[in-house]
Design a protein around this motif. Structure first.
Motif, PDB file in Angstrom:
ATOM      1  N   LEU A 182     -14.420 -13.279  32.850  1.00  0.00           N
ATOM      2  CA  LEU A 182     -14.974 -12.445  31.789  1.00  0.00           C
ATOM      3  C   LEU A 182     -14.814 -10.959  32.127  1.00  0.00           C
ATOM      4  CD1 LEU A 182     -18.228 -12.941  29.821  1.00  0.00           C
ATOM      5  CD2 LEU A 182     -17.857 -10.776  30.986  1.00  0.00           C
ATOM      6  N   VAL A 183     -15.121 -10.588  33.373  1.00  0.00           N
ATOM      7  CA  VAL A 183     -14.990  -9.190  33.791  1.00  0.00           C
ATOM      8  C   VAL A 183     -13.541  -8.732  33.676  1.00  0.00           C
ATOM      9  CG1 VAL A 183     -15.221  -7.597  35.738  1.00  0.00           C
ATOM     10  CG2 VAL A 183     -17.007  -9.300  35.305  1.00  0.00           C
ATOM     11  N   ARG A 184     -12.594  -9.588  34.072  1.00  0.00           N
ATOM     12  CA  ARG A 184     -11.182  -9.229  33.961  1.00  0.00           C
ATOM     13  C   ARG A 184     -10.783  -9.011  32.506  1.00  0.00           C
ATOM     14  NH1 ARG A 184     -10.183 -13.491  37.880  1.00  0.00           N
ATOM     15  NH2 ARG A 184      -9.609 -12.587  39.901  1.00  0.00           N
ATOM     16  N   ASP A 185     -11.246  -9.914  31.630  1.00  0.00           N
ATOM     17  CA  ASP A 185     -10.864  -9.813  30.226  1.00  0.00           C
ATOM     18  C   ASP A 185     -11.385  -8.534  29.592  1.00  0.00           C
ATOM     19  OD1 ASP A 185      -9.423 -12.116  30.162  1.00  0.00           O
ATOM     20  OD2 ASP A 185     -10.989 -13.355  29.287  1.00  0.00           O
ATOM     21  N   ILE A 186     -12.598  -8.139  29.947  1.00  0.00           N
ATOM     22  CA  ILE A 186     -13.183  -6.945  29.350  1.00  0.00           C
ATOM     23  C   ILE A 186     -12.669  -5.682  30.046  1.00  0.00           C
ATOM     24  CG2 ILE A 186     -15.329  -5.733  28.803  1.00  0.00           C
ATOM     25  CD1 ILE A 186     -14.970  -8.349  27.285  1.00  0.00           C
ATOM     26  N   GLY A 187     -12.666  -5.683  31.380  1.00  0.00           N
ATOM     27  CA  GLY A 187     -12.331  -4.478  32.142  1.00  0.00           C
ATOM     28  C   GLY A 187     -10.867  -4.298  32.443  1.00  0.00           C
ATOM     29  N   GLY A 188     -10.096  -5.378  32.372  1.00  0.00           N
ATOM     30  CA  GLY A 188      -8.667  -5.277  32.645  1.00  0.00           C
ATOM     31  C   GLY A 188      -8.377  -4.838  34.072  1.00  0.00           C
ATOM     32  N   ASP A 189      -7.318  -4.057  34.235  1.00  0.00           N
ATOM     33  CA  ASP A 189      -6.843  -3.718  35.568  1.00  0.00           C
ATOM     34  C   ASP A 189      -7.602  -2.574  36.229  1.00  0.00           C
ATOM     35  OD1 ASP A 189      -4.977  -5.717  35.382  1.00  0.00           O
ATOM     36  OD2 ASP A 189      -3.385  -4.398  34.656  1.00  0.00           O
ATOM     37  N   VAL A 190      -8.624  -2.034  35.564  1.00  0.00           N
ATOM     38  CA  VAL A 190      -9.437  -1.008  36.241  1.00  0.00           C
ATOM     39  C   VAL A 190     -10.494  -1.661  37.126  1.00  0.00           C
ATOM     40  CG1 VAL A 190      -9.087   0.634  34.378  1.00  0.00           C
ATOM     41  CG2 VAL A 190     -11.176  -0.740  34.407  1.00  0.00           C
ATOM     42  N   ILE A 191     -10.583  -2.983  37.086  1.00  0.00           N
ATOM     43  CA  ILE A 191     -11.524  -3.691  37.952  1.00  0.00           C
ATOM     44  C   ILE A 191     -10.887  -3.863  39.329  1.00  0.00           C
ATOM     45  CG2 ILE A 191     -12.918  -5.750  38.279  1.00  0.00           C
ATOM     46  CD1 ILE A 191     -13.704  -4.110  35.835  1.00  0.00           C
ATOM     47  N   GLU A 192     -11.434  -3.200  40.317  1.00  0.00           N
ATOM     48  CA  GLU A 192     -10.886  -3.297  41.670  1.00  0.00           C
ATOM     49  C   GLU A 192     -11.527  -4.429  42.449  1.00  0.00           C
ATOM     50  OE1 GLU A 192     -11.711  -0.440  45.226  1.00  0.00           O
ATOM     51  OE2 GLU A 192      -9.812   0.190  44.333  1.00  0.00           O
TER      52      GLU A 192
END
Length: 440
Positions: free
Chosen positions: A374-384
């Motif tokens: 879910l975090v990846r889908d919402i935040g995309g590649d800015v999630i480190e």
């Protein structure tokens, strides 16, 4: 690329893998231009499908492509017949495979954890995105091949940090040897024990209770194949990391090989695993066609090797289209010594997200991988990075709470706190909707 879920009247865009009751009428899912039946196993997300067909391992200026080419060159040079390469290379196979290909053909037990929905991206109960390139092993054997490399992207649900990404790239290989080739100087020796009949392989129950070999194989055949396998892989590692690289073999277990090993190298004052390998289970060969051979197989991850070779600090950089990154690998000799130099180091922002779980979930039954997707889908590649920071059970209400720390960082510019706060709010709202939690 979007995943579209079709009902009788309209389309719904899948935002995350957790289905609400509103999606129970969904009957099909479209992935990579093809429509599939959807069911309770369907957990693939739009963010994940956006990586399909990117083929970083074939992009000329990508570090993954440089490592791939070095490995291919090594096998081309090491194995020739009449001046032609013995190994064939398959680097554009579709990542959509059946559960038979990904698990059953490789003797992976039905209760093995690698089959879990929390580990794999399922299109439905019988089709998924491959979790390893080994999924193509049996189909290539059935086509009559005996020495081949399989290279491509693989998909696994995993934690989020600088060395883990839901998509990465693998090189897998198989090499078969028949008696006349394996024992060219000792024709009196055999691959199989006397009680094994290669013409009727399914009448023999193969055992792996002996740690040194499979019950169908002779010790001589196993040891000779082991020696070839290890010599070939040590040679490859020396080509990549230098003649003086320290290495060691570690006994391992894989469902599809026996005996099995992992190869580790001493890198930056630590032992680092670089590949897994072993003698292929004879049942796989017999089921795929070859009944008169013994084979070895190995698999390795390109990202791990590229990050070590070129000192790349974050796995997300492999997906960067920024000229500051790609230009460092552009038009370079594949054997060149390259050390990545950060164009700029952008600061990170860290926000915590705490929530109470509904009565139907506990801190032990909540699947973190569901939250990560879910975090990846919402935040995309800015999630480190996403870390589980705290677990808490209220002493009076007995309600269960989790707290995750989310690190945000853009690879090519500075994020503002306002930007991060907006993404964080969207993640919180989606978490409430997806998991029926209450934000603390």
């Amino acid at each position: 690329m979007k995943i579209l879920l079709r009902t009788n009247r309209f389309y719904l865009t899948l935002l995350n893998k957790t289905y609400s009751t509103a999606l129970k009428s969904v009957t099909t899912v479209q992935v990579n231009g093809k429509e599939y039946r959807a069911d309770d196993y369907t957990n693939i997300t739009p963010k994940i499908t956006s990586y399909i067909n990117r083929n970083l391992h074939l992009k000329k200026d990508n570090p993954l492509s440089l490592v791939r080419q070095r490995i291919v060159n090594y096998f081309y040079a090491s194995f020739t017949h009449g001046g032609n390469p013995v190994f064939s290379v398959y680097d554009n196979l579709s990542p959509i495979v059946s559960t038979r290909q990904n698990f059953d053909d490789l003797l992976i037990p039905e209760d093995h954890p690698s089959r879990a929905k929390s580990d794999c991206y399922y299109i439905n109960a019988s089709v998924l995105l491959r979790a390893h390139m080994t999924a193509h092993q049996s189909e290539l054997l059935r086509s009559g091949l005996d020495n081949f490399l399989m290279i491509g992207d693989v998909y696994r649900r995993d934690e989020i940090d600088s060395t883990h990404f839901p998509v990465f790239h693998q090189v897998d290989a198989v090499r078969l040897q028949r008696k006349e080739h394996l024992f060219v100087n000792h024709p009196d020796l055999n691959i199989f024990e006397p009680n094994y009949d290669p013409t009727n392989p399914h009448t023999f129950t193969n055992s792996i209770s002996d740690p040194s070999k499979q019950s169908c194989h002779t010790l001589e055949a196993t040891k000779l194949m082991e020696g070839q396998l290890k010599n070939h892989l040590i040679g490859m590692v020396k080509v990549l990391f230098g003649e003086n690289i320290k290495y060691r073999w570690v006994d391992a277990y894989f469902p599809f090989t026996h005996p099995s090993w992992e190869l580790e190298i001493y890198y930056e004052n630590n032992w680092m695993e670089v590949l897994g390998c072993g003698i292929m289970r004879n049942e796989i060969l017999a089921n795929a066609g070859p009944t008169n051979s013994i084979a070895y197989a190995f698999g390795l991850g390109l990202e791990r090797l590229a990050m070590a070779l070129y000192k790349i600090p974050d796995i997300r950089l492999m997906w960067s289209t920024d000229d500051g990154f790609l230009s460092q690998f552009q038009d370079r000799d594949v054997n060149a010594s390259i050390e990545y130099k950060p164009v700029s180091i952008y600061p990170h922002c860290t926000n915590d997200l705490s929530f109470w779980l509904p009565p139907t979930l506990t801190i032990d039954t909540f699947m973190s991988n569901d939250f990560y997707d879910l975090v990846r889908d919402i935040g995309g590649d800015v999630i480190e990075q996403v870390k589980l920071k705290d677990k808490f059970i209220h002493p009076k209400s007995k309600k269960h709470s989790l707290c995750y720390s989310i690190v945000y960082r853009h690879l090519e510019r500075t994020l503002t706190q306002a930007e991060v706060n907006k993404v964080h709010e969207d993640i919180a709202a989606a978490t409430v909707k997806a998991f029926n939690v209450a934000i603390r």
